[in-house]
Design a protein around this motif. Sequence first.
Motif, PDB file in Angstrom:
ATOM      1  N   ALA A 563      45.210  29.676  49.792  1.00  0.00           N
ATOM      2  CA  ALA A 563      44.659  30.706  48.906  1.00  0.00           C
ATOM      3  C   ALA A 563      45.163  32.084  49.327  1.00  0.00           C
ATOM      4  N   PHE A 564      45.238  32.323  50.641  1.00  0.00           N
ATOM      5  CA  PHE A 564      45.764  33.596  51.137  1.00  0.00           C
ATOM      6  C   PHE A 564      47.211  33.781  50.691  1.00  0.00           C
ATOM      7  N   CYS A 565      48.025  32.736  50.846  1.00  0.00           N
ATOM      8  CA  CYS A 565      49.429  32.820  50.435  1.00  0.00           C
ATOM      9  C   CYS A 565      49.555  33.023  48.928  1.00  0.00           C
ATOM     10  N   ALA A 566      48.619  32.452  48.164  1.00  0.00           N
ATOM     11  CA  ALA A 566      48.654  32.633  46.713  1.00  0.00           C
ATOM     12  C   ALA A 566      48.327  34.072  46.335  1.00  0.00           C
ATOM     13  N   HIS A 567      47.413  34.690  47.082  1.00  0.00           N
ATOM     14  CA  HIS A 567      47.061  36.087  46.817  1.00  0.00           C
ATOM     15  C   HIS A 567      48.196  37.026  47.208  1.00  0.00           C
ATOM     16  N   TYR A 568      48.936  36.660  48.240  1.00  0.00           N
ATOM     17  CA  TYR A 568      49.994  37.527  48.761  1.00  0.00           C
ATOM     18  C   TYR A 568      51.298  36.732  48.883  1.00  0.00           C
ATOM     19  N   ASP A 571      57.313  36.653  48.198  1.00  0.00           N
ATOM     20  CA  ASP A 571      58.315  37.384  47.420  1.00  0.00           C
ATOM     21  C   ASP A 571      57.766  38.662  46.815  1.00  0.00           C
ATOM     22  N   GLY A 572      56.474  38.974  47.094  1.00  0.00           N
ATOM     23  CA  GLY A 572      55.881  40.217  46.624  1.00  0.00           C
ATOM     24  C   GLY A 572      55.461  40.209  45.174  1.00  0.00           C
ATOM     25  N   SER A 573      55.535  39.078  44.511  1.00  0.00           N
ATOM     26  CA  SER A 573      55.151  39.012  43.104  1.00  0.00           C
ATOM     27  C   SER A 573      53.637  39.102  42.947  1.00  0.00           C
ATOM     28  N   GLU A 574      53.195  39.338  41.733  1.00  0.00           N
ATOM     29  CA  GLU A 574      51.765  39.487  41.456  1.00  0.00           C
ATOM     30  C   GLU A 574      51.164  38.137  41.113  1.00  0.00           C
ATOM     31  N   PRO A 575      50.044  37.769  41.725  1.00  0.00           N
ATOM     32  CA  PRO A 575      49.395  36.500  41.390  1.00  0.00           C
ATOM     33  C   PRO A 575      49.056  36.453  39.901  1.00  0.00           C
ATOM     34  N   PRO A 576      49.161  35.289  39.276  1.00  0.00           N
ATOM     35  CA  PRO A 576      48.985  35.190  37.824  1.00  0.00           C
ATOM     36  C   PRO A 576      47.606  35.588  37.325  1.00  0.00           C
ATOM     37  N   GLY A 584      40.686  34.830  41.552  1.00  0.00           N
ATOM     38  CA  GLY A 584      41.557  33.941  42.306  1.00  0.00           C
ATOM     39  C   GLY A 584      40.774  33.177  43.360  1.00  0.00           C
ATOM     40  N   PRO A 585      41.405  32.234  44.056  1.00  0.00           N
ATOM     41  CA  PRO A 585      40.706  31.408  45.041  1.00  0.00           C
ATOM     42  C   PRO A 585      40.267  32.226  46.259  1.00  0.00           C
ATOM     43  N   ASP A 586      39.230  31.729  46.920  1.00  0.00           N
ATOM     44  CA  ASP A 586      38.651  32.431  48.066  1.00  0.00           C
ATOM     45  C   ASP A 586      39.489  32.178  49.318  1.00  0.00           C
ATOM     46  N   TYR A 587      39.999  33.254  49.921  1.00  0.00           N
ATOM     47  CA  TYR A 587      40.796  33.127  51.147  1.00  0.00           C
ATOM     48  C   TYR A 587      40.129  33.795  52.345  1.00  0.00           C
ATOM     49  N   HIS A 588      38.933  34.339  52.145  1.00  0.00           N
ATOM     50  CA  HIS A 588      38.290  35.109  53.210  1.00  0.00           C
ATOM     51  C   HIS A 588      38.044  34.310  54.493  1.00  0.00           C
TER      52      HIS A 588
END
Length: 688
Positions: A563-568, A571-576, A584-588
Amino acid sequence: MPRCQPLTPQTRSWSGRMTRLFDRLRARLSSRSGSKAERKQLSVPMNPNETTAVQASQPSAPDSGGSSRTQGFHYDPLPQNTLHIRLLSLVSLDGEHPSFVLDAVRLDEAPPYVALSYCWGDPTPRETILVNGVPLKITSNLMQALRSVYRAVTRNDAPSLWHKNERVLLWADAISINQADIPEKNAQVPMMSEIYKRARGALGYVGSPAEGEDPGRAIEAMAELSNTSVGNDPATNQHNPSSGGSAFSDGGASFRRFWSSPWFTRCWVTQEAVLSKVMICLYGNEDRHITVPLDTLGVLIHQVQLPGPYRNREALAAAARGANSHTAMQAYAWCQMRTTLGENPQGINLVKTLRLTRKAQASDSRDKLFSLLGLIETADRAALSPTVDYSVSNTSDRVFLALAQHCATSAKNCMAMLALAGSHTASTSLPTWVPDWTTEPCASLDIRLYRASGTTSFADAQIRLSANGRELILRALTADKISALGPAVTYPDFTIPEMNVGLEGMLIVVEQAAFLFASQVQERFNRLPGPGTIEDVVMRTVTAGLGLGDRRSLPADRVFYDAFCAHYPRDGSEPPWVSRGEQGPDYHPFATLASHANAGRRVFTTVAGQIGLAPGDAQAGDWVTLVPGSHLPFILRNVGGNKFKLVGHCYVEGAMDGEIIERFRLLLEEANLPGASVMNMFKEVVLV
């Protein structure tokens, strides 16, 4: 909130009492402005025999109290043949200066009293009280604490500490101890444990909210954050935040203000909180306040830490922005220690006690040890009590060295102590193997979760001190060298929102550095530094192999890292989901573990193709070292011959369960050398 150890089964039973606790709590949360009758003079007739003038002093040895200054006044000496203390009682709060009586009594014959717990604040004495009819200058914080406590008495609040119409006696260290008398201080400090144990309880004055702010909002915010059910119970809805709705409608300001109180940071409060029969926290002022048991705060903090989607994520984010979270964890550590001491009345392990209070603050750094003597095991207390000496010649470095030398006499305590030491120290005179308790170079790892030295024993380390007591001699295996290091992660200042945001950004950099190092190892050695995929290796590296709930990492924990990798994305792209306005999913949970593990550390790779986390001041060429019986590897820096500086402990991916020892054993078997053993590869090193 950072991770920490869960409560014992006894402590977990608190959760089952939550509704009942909050029934009582909410009944007291409403503003207690008090009627005119309540605000009338609260007076206790002075006994005609209680006329001896008792004079002022400098601030007492314990820094949890306020301070008073001598202005030509003096104390009558306490009797030397028996243990005596001084107790304070109120005569009147009215008039220009509140009036009190101070009496000396035998500790074993003392009437019921309450220990007052508070912090100095501004050390300048600006307020005046009358003690036995004599003016005494005290600090503003002490004055506020005294006024708030005795106003609470008029409202019959905190009834577990006193009874209605009872003469309330306080033990307040700033007034009860004559700091100008060094021998008296040296005698009174070792008595602290008995003073707290014999008290009916302790009242901790946390401080005051902002002007016009409801003091109950901070506790409501804790209940909301921890997902307690009190808000759904009509019987407990006697109080709501003054603005209505969520207690975080102010953006979490009241929550953060409560947990930013310096009371939670003072080392002397630890002994008061842990040894007292009950600790009641008072938050507010003369007109409006709330009282809440420390144990109730412990339940709330424990529930906030629990992983799961049930928590109010918006409230969690509001609490985290600028929250001084380590103060909540200090309060939680007190609750843990209360439970441990209840199960083992002989005391708590010395090094564990020091570790749990590492971040606590002291105006006199010697109190980092002195304030804990009442908590530790009997044998350690007896051995270290002679170090209590407030004379100028007994410097903090001398105290810390004596403490480390004592730990070196026990291999178990010595290994745990080394995990808290390192070259990053505020003192240039201390050897690197002696912890400097005024600073914390990096967040400590839970040594119980690892076994880096495999089945080797403490005895194999053969620990001893040099003749001058400043060098520690033991056996060690210098197994690998650091070849490259990533960026260092400093401790964030959680009181500054920008630092919190910066920490999350730093975690992105650390994760990418770990990914780069792991990729390089795979390319060069045709293997990964640890089991699983490269993502598994990176996740374990940046969290020091830690999982949720006081355990090692499990495959199930990957969901939070993903989830953390999906948020960030790398490649610096913006999560969908950003464009859709979704969360988005919880990465805390991953971010919490990683931020703790990386505080004060940096990612490194070794010559042999391992990666891990080393202390922030590690350098290329430093040795990854194993010590028999130690649960953690250490980073050592050679300074000539067999002498080394201890940089600190480290985490090595794929090497925290004895894998390095096993690897050397297999190599020796393949070499088929007669009489060769892994233990023969451990050589004597001298830590300086």
